[in-house]
Motif scaffolding. Sequence first.
Motif, short mmCIF file in Angstrom:
data_model
loop_
_atom_site.label_atom_id
_atom_site.label_comp_id
_atom_site.label_asym_id
_atom_site.label_seq_id
_atom_site.Cartn_x
_atom_site.Cartn_y
_atom_site.Cartn_z
N ALA A 244 0.82 -1.22 0.00
CA ALA A 244 0.00 0.00 0.00
C ALA A 244 0.85 1.26 0.00
N TYR A 245 1.94 1.25 0.77
CA TYR A 245 2.74 2.48 0.88
C TYR A 245 3.61 2.70 -0.36
N VAL A 246 3.95 1.64 -1.05
CA VAL A 246 4.66 1.78 -2.32
C VAL A 246 3.74 2.47 -3.34
N VAL A 247 2.48 2.01 -3.41
CA VAL A 247 1.51 2.61 -4.31
C VAL A 247 1.28 4.07 -3.92
N GLY A 248 1.14 4.34 -2.62
CA GLY A 248 0.94 5.71 -2.14
C GLY A 248 2.08 6.62 -2.56
N GLN A 249 3.31 6.12 -2.45
CA GLN A 249 4.46 6.93 -2.83
C GLN A 249 4.48 7.18 -4.33
N HIS A 250 4.13 6.16 -5.10
CA HIS A 250 4.05 6.35 -6.55
C HIS A 250 3.00 7.41 -6.91
N LEU A 251 1.88 7.40 -6.19
CA LEU A 251 0.83 8.40 -6.45
C LEU A 251 1.32 9.80 -6.14
N ILE A 252 2.06 9.95 -5.04
CA ILE A 252 2.63 11.25 -4.70
C ILE A 252 3.58 11.71 -5.80
N ASP A 253 4.40 10.79 -6.28
CA ASP A 253 5.34 11.12 -7.36
C ASP A 253 4.58 11.56 -8.62
N ILE A 254 3.46 10.88 -8.90
CA ILE A 254 2.66 11.23 -10.08
C ILE A 254 2.05 12.61 -9.91
N ILE A 255 1.53 12.91 -8.72
CA ILE A 255 0.94 14.22 -8.47
C ILE A 255 1.98 15.32 -8.67
N LYS A 256 3.16 15.13 -8.07
CA LYS A 256 4.23 16.12 -8.21
C LYS A 256 4.62 16.29 -9.68
N SER A 257 4.74 15.17 -10.36
CA SER A 257 5.12 15.20 -11.77
C SER A 257 4.08 15.94 -12.60
N ASP A 258 2.79 15.64 -12.37
CA ASP A 258 1.73 16.29 -13.13
C ASP A 258 1.67 17.79 -12.84
N LEU A 259 1.86 18.16 -11.56
CA LEU A 259 1.85 19.58 -11.20
C LEU A 259 2.91 20.35 -11.97
N VAL A 260 4.11 19.80 -12.00
CA VAL A 260 5.23 20.49 -12.64
C VAL A 260 5.17 20.36 -14.16
N ASN A 261 5.07 19.12 -14.63
CA ASN A 261 5.17 18.88 -16.07
C ASN A 261 4.04 19.52 -16.86
N PHE A 262 2.79 19.30 -16.40
CA PHE A 262 1.67 19.81 -17.17
C PHE A 262 1.44 21.30 -16.94
N GLY A 263 1.79 21.77 -15.75
CA GLY A 263 1.76 23.22 -15.54
C GLY A 263 2.72 23.92 -16.47
N THR A 264 3.94 23.37 -16.59
CA THR A 264 4.96 23.95 -17.48
C THR A 264 4.55 23.81 -18.94
N ALA A 265 4.06 22.62 -19.31
CA ALA A 265 3.67 22.39 -20.70
C ALA A 265 2.54 23.30 -21.13
N ILE A 266 1.56 23.47 -20.26
CA ILE A 266 0.42 24.33 -20.61
C ILE A 266 0.86 25.79 -20.69
N ALA A 267 1.77 26.20 -19.79
CA ALA A 267 2.32 27.55 -19.88
C ALA A 267 3.02 27.76 -21.22
#
Length: 802
Positions: A244-267
């Motif tokens: 469960a905690y491995v999945v949770g950490q992967h989800l956190i990584d995905i959230i961080k990645s989406d915040l940065v990557n797609f925020g930058t890409a859309i800008a």
Amino acid sequence: MASKLAAGIISARWGILVFFIAALAWLGLHISQFRIDASADTLLVKDNKLYIQTQVADQTFAPQEFILLAYEPVSHDLFSRQTFDDIAALSAEIMKIDRVEAVTSIITVPLINDAGALTGDTDVASLSWEKQQYAPAQMKSMISGHPIFTDLLVNRQETATGIQIVFKDNPELAEIDKEITAIQAKVLDGESLSDADNKKIEALKAKADPIRQQLTAQRKAEIEQIEQITQSVSDRANTYLGGAYVVGQHLIDIIKSDLVNFGTAIAAVIVLLLALLYRSFKWVFFPLLSCAVSVFLTMGLFGLLDLRTTVISANFVALQLILTLAVMIHVIGSYREISRDNPAYSQRQRIIATLEDKLSPCFYATLTTSVGFGALIFSGLQPVVAFGWMMLASMLITMAVSLLLFPALLSFLPACKETKEYGFIKALLERLRGLSMRAPLAVSGFVLIVFAVMAAGITRLNVENSFINYFDKDTQIYKELAFIDREFGGSTALDVIITLDEQNASKELVLTADSVAQLQLAQAAIKAFDATGSVTSVVNFTELAKQLNGGKPLTEYELTSIYRLLDEKVVNQLVGAYFSAEDNAFRISTRIQDTTEGLNRQLFMTQLQSDLKATGLDDSQYELTNLFVLYQDILSRLFDSQIKTLGIVYAVLALVLFAIFRSLKVTLIALLPNILTTLGILGIIGWSGISLDIMTITIAAIAMGIAVDDTIHFLHSYLSGMKQGDGSADAGSRSAFGHSGLAILFTSTIIATGFSLFGFSDFLPSVYFGLLTALAMLLALFTDLSLLPALLNRFVGKKSSR
């Protein structure tokens, strides 16, 4: 009124600038408090009984936090000296990690091959490969088909083995969680939590929060350490991490990645499109600056209010950029038109005229967008509710930045000649205008037929989802989850807690004949399903005992003796306790294989409950708990949530539109294109076979909230054109297409392009959310430039006198 506000904004431009600089400085101090949360309770409604039952069961049976490390040899046999040496080396390195309490594997567990080992003075703990150095063939004979270790430490095909890494509990956090659960457990007895109870829970959660934050960081470091350790065997074995905690950490990584990557890409896309559409530096720099201020203030506000980003709200940066820009494009379009029509105007006059024209429709547009997000608060799903609140706060900032800061910044620029709009775009809009004028009924009929066909797909909507399939198949998390799900008895935990009422004549007995018989029936019912993977309970101990006794069943006393011996030595490290003497409750630990083809979770739950009753258990004697139940509970709420949020959006938007236009006819005309857009996108979801999930259910409400903005601008221009002209449909239509058509086309293009970038996410709900929202924007554009003018020409505007 609008003139005074417009003049006031320009007159107060220095004050506005100072205010925003101060707000940036103040909220900037809180950006460090911005948090990402991927914990299980972010996915639940408040006081969720199933979640509380799961927490109570966890505290009763005390399964420990663990990570499963799967080892799959590539070029050598599983039962070989190479495998044993690799496991020993990996285990030794993993044990050096501070928080690791134990590492359990096939080389550390006691392997018993006859009943005699369980009697006399035999040291069961010494019967392991570590102590005895069994030969590979002997190891295989003792582990193959083992009632306890199969699916836990070795897969059925005997091609991979599991290493279970058990972590120490944080005593302080465990005690806080125990206090929280004790208070919440009142709900299970039918009590409502008092204000004092809720305040106590909030205080305890606040106390636990820094510990959880530290633990999250520690888990991330531990996972990275384990992944680094496994590199030592990467040339001869594949390794997979699960838990469960491995999945949770992967989800956190995905959230961080989406915040940065797609925020930058859309800008970046915004910069490109603005440069392409307006061909002017100022119309790239100042909108982008305003968007950046909007996002910065929002993140600071979220940090201040402790509004945490979850998987659902990970796209808020992209939304904030897009929504802020959408408002500014309407302001820019009006400014450029006024500047071209009145070249002698000063900059102050141009901005005041722009605000007089757009202040009201832009305010109402952001208000209706807020209604779309606000409806999510009533969804009943905690992450969607939180997302709704977050976006409401975001919309306040969007409104302030686009209608106060942006005009204030423009007022410092000199008045310049504006470039002309693209001729081919204006020609296209003129063709659409002419079509809606010449054949309004034909256009309306065509659009209605198209959307009726699309909406028919609503009957095909479903909520069946596989958590594993949320991730792209090329990602590490998918490969790990899918491998463990297929090879190690499933990835989604389902616990069946059975409480038996029988009176135990001898307090020395743990396992009576009646309790074993009842558990065997229940376990057989659970194992009968294709999706059932690993199933473990005290029944497995009876199977082991029978196997060791030459196929003969043991007495109640012998079974109790073996259970206590093995439970102490082995089982607590593997899957937690199976028996609570205090409650006379038994736990059947089950894992569901999420990759099972055609798995219908609702049918599975219904059939399982029916089968358990058929074994002689009544409703009061069993509970279904853990992640599978919680996830199914979320899925079961999706349809009701979708209907509720859309119903609220339709009703509230109808009231807002009526308040704006003061006409029932105009209100109904304004609603129809947007209702068709939401029904159309839901129909497309159904026709495409895409299942509803906690992200896709937000699309319809959000799409309507955003799309109605363009409807309001179009209507405002249409009615203004009629008022300023001869009241004819032609005057209104020319004003709407000429004044707002271009801005509507630009905003829809930018919004759709921005959302479509989510198609590159590794998290499939984000992919669907982005692509479907982009499609919804294009559908809204289609209805706003076809059906809306056709209906207005037919039922509102007067025929031109010739």
